[in-house]
Design a protein around this motif. Sequence first.
Motif, short mmCIF file in Angstrom:
data_model
loop_
_atom_site.label_atom_id
_atom_site.label_comp_id
_atom_site.label_asym_id
_atom_site.label_seq_id
_atom_site.Cartn_x
_atom_site.Cartn_y
_atom_site.Cartn_z
N THR A 2 0.74 -0.97 -0.04
CA THR A 2 -0.09 0.01 -0.09
C THR A 2 0.88 1.30 0.03
OG1 THR A 2 0.04 0.04 2.44
CG2 THR A 2 -1.60 -1.14 1.33
N SER A 285 -4.42 8.45 -8.54
CA SER A 285 -3.78 7.20 -8.82
C SER A 285 -3.50 7.34 -10.37
CB SER A 285 -4.91 5.93 -8.90
OG SER A 285 -5.30 5.90 -7.34
N ASP A 459 3.50 0.26 -8.05
CA ASP A 459 2.30 0.45 -8.21
C ASP A 459 1.64 1.79 -8.27
OD1 ASP A 459 -0.65 0.11 -8.20
OD2 ASP A 459 -0.69 -1.10 -6.31
N THR A 461 -1.46 2.97 -7.90
CA THR A 461 -2.87 3.15 -7.17
C THR A 461 -2.65 3.27 -6.08
OG1 THR A 461 -3.66 1.61 -9.01
CG2 THR A 461 -4.80 2.05 -7.02
N TRP A 463 -4.37 3.27 -2.31
CA TRP A 463 -5.44 2.25 -1.84
C TRP A 463 -5.81 2.74 -0.22
CZ3 TRP A 463 -6.68 -1.58 -4.99
CH2 TRP A 463 -6.13 -1.68 -6.07
N ASP A 464 -5.20 3.58 0.22
CA ASP A 464 -5.47 4.00 1.39
C ASP A 464 -6.00 5.51 1.60
OD1 ASP A 464 -2.93 4.98 0.98
OD2 ASP A 464 -2.35 4.53 3.08
N HIS A 467 -9.49 8.94 -3.98
CA HIS A 467 -8.71 8.72 -5.37
C HIS A 467 -8.63 9.90 -5.93
CE1 HIS A 467 -13.06 9.44 -5.86
NE2 HIS A 467 -12.98 9.80 -7.27
N GLU A 489 -13.50 7.02 3.73
CA GLU A 489 -12.04 7.33 3.10
C GLU A 489 -11.33 8.53 4.00
OE1 GLU A 489 -12.61 6.07 -1.23
OE2 GLU A 489 -13.60 8.07 -0.66
#
Length: 506
Positions: A2, A285, A459, A461, A463-464, A467, A489
């Motif tokens: 992450t 992301s 990565d 993206t 995740w935590d 977005h 979130e």
Amino acid sequence: MTTSTSSEPSAAAPLIDLQALVVAVRRRRRLWCSMALLGLFVGAALAVLLPPRPTAVTKVLVAHQQDQPSDPGTLIRTDAALLQTTRIADKALRALKSSESPEDFMADYQGIGLTNNVLQITARGDSDVEASARAKALADVFVADHVARLKAAANAEADALLGQGDRLQNELAQVNEAIGQGPSANASATLESLYARRAALTSQIADFKQRAEEARIGTPQLIAGTQIVDDPTAVRHSLPKAVATDAVIGCVLGLVLGLALAAIGTVVADRPVLRREIAVNLGASVIAELRPAPRRSAMPWRRRRTRDARERLTRTLARAVRGSAEPVSLLELGCARSAAAIALDLARALAEEEPLVIIDGLPGRQFAGRRQEPGDPVVVSGERAAAAPQPEHRLGVGSVAPGTAWTDLQYLGTRTVLVVRAGHGSAAWLHTVARQLADLRIAVIGVVLIDPDPRDRTDGTLWDGLHTALRGQNERLARQNGPGRQGTERLPMWAARVPDSDQEVR
């Protein structure tokens, strides 16, 4: 794995990310390849334009009085150091009848010990004849000086031995005189001691004389052993070999310098190149990536792969635009031409369903030189779009490069896709872009990465976190979750510090 969206560095984080450093240096291969190529050309040019001076070499066999099989080369190094003195240089210049100063002449020759007893003398001149004459004069002067030092040392040793013998001879004369005076009290004991002393003195005197003779006898052997064993010969230089050698050395030095400059520039500039770093710094992301368009000389399969990647990117962005109820824009950073091409592809794909107008907010004239094709969207400048009524379906294309008029970006669209070239913007500027867009309530759908590193396996993206990197996204989350419900979130650290506009009013 992450990725945290917090901007505060971890206490255990390394000072330098080696993976990012290697990737950044590899991406700057044009720099260090250019430096290596420059070093190659400079080395070859120096070998041609600055050829070595004519050089002659001679070898001298040097005999030492203190020669030992276990000598590590101290004596021959001493001879080489003595050769590089003004005394030797002055005597050689006198033999050559030259008016050059000894200090300048010393820079044109040198001595190197090949073995414990072989000294190589290298001399340079304006011609092969002059270089050979200088080497011969240096060898002769060195041999004469070495022989003189051997003779002086032998004579000094012999004189010291003979002087000691003379002192003993005087003492022997006194003993003989005491013996010749005749008997006295205790005569037997005195005569025995005097005879014993005379015998000892006679033996010592003979020993000193023998050692003095041996010292002088050994010197001719050393003198005969010190001689020129290889007459001066001019060294032949091969121009192709010199060019090749200097070119290789220059190429290596240029490559090392280029790599050092690339590494230092990477550390100082702090320009993220990995997907992970770009996503963290922008707080959004990476949804797609596109490699730069190949040249015309590229292989057909490479051009086909680039075309397929552009088609996939167009389909991805078209789905995002169709699913958005708000105007969408493309904002570029370091890739205005790629952003214009992506906008045209996206507009053509959406124009099949309904007409679309492109609002050009890019610096320069990226859309001016394009070939007009049937069904292409209409492109209007930002000034004309602000004066005319807003069309129902539009696609804004702008820039977030330094010097951007931030307040004009909201007229291009309230939702945006960032088109960012990897390694173009610094980490600080990526943070600035994210904060400015957050203040303008412009939601970031995602990031399109241009010219990514092909070996990047990180990565992109998040995740935590959200977005998007938006403070204004809180309002959308609140409307989606309903009154009294809070989104689960977590906001980025820098976005959480900025108060809401409603709180500012209160």
